[in-house]
Design a protein around this motif. Sequence first.
Motif: not given
Length: 235
Positions: A106-111, A188, A115, A165
């Motif tokens: 949660t909160g990871s920028p990977v989408k 994600a 990425g 990741e």
Amino acid sequence: ESGVPLIKTGALTTCTHLPYAPFQSKDSSGKVVGFDVALIDLVATKLGVTQEIVDTPFEGIKSGSDLNSGKCDVAAAGMTITDERKQVLDFSEPYFDATQALAVLTGSPVKTLEGLAGKRLGVQGGTTGEDYIKKQVAEKKLDIEVVSYRDLAALQQALATNQVEAAVNDLPVWNEYIKANPGKVAVAAGFDTGEQYGFAVKKGNTALLETIDEVLAAARADGTYDKIYATWIGE
Ligand code: GLN
């Protein structure tokens, strides 16, 4: 007709690979429960026996060796029906639809897979998720280090402890993980692989396959399938 007996012993033996919640996992008392277990229990009841579960690596299940060597009568392992697997196993009618999903903390920028450039991505060895990711990485020439884990628990642990990741596996198992561990992990992205799960038997055991398909059809017709779905999968 075929000369292959429905089942070998006084029980219906089921090969599976634990854990794979919500399809099969141990409850707090150590009993193996889940969506697949509940459906195969219906088959066992129809045959007048009980189900006995054999926990064994997925490789031996999908390669056909466990069923064809007689280790188990049936395989129920959240297993996707593929052309390759159909060469070595006979599959029931599909009993569940699935896709692949990319899970992150949660909160990871990977989408997206793009990425993940320069990063580590976890998959489960021997699965359709691993095949899908390896193909994507090769085709799109992605700079991702793909790390294979031996089972779902090891993969989820690797994600939870930041050894990778992101991680790819079937969407329903991530949904279940998120239910059990609220706030930790998020989905994600989804990959619409259009997979369908099937139960498998030794090639040529049409008697058992027909019984499984009859039981599945009856369970769908009388609402039992929906009840089992609501219990293990949810809405
Ligand atoms: N559905 C995936 C496959 O068949 C994963 C199955 C599993 O790990 N039990 O490859």
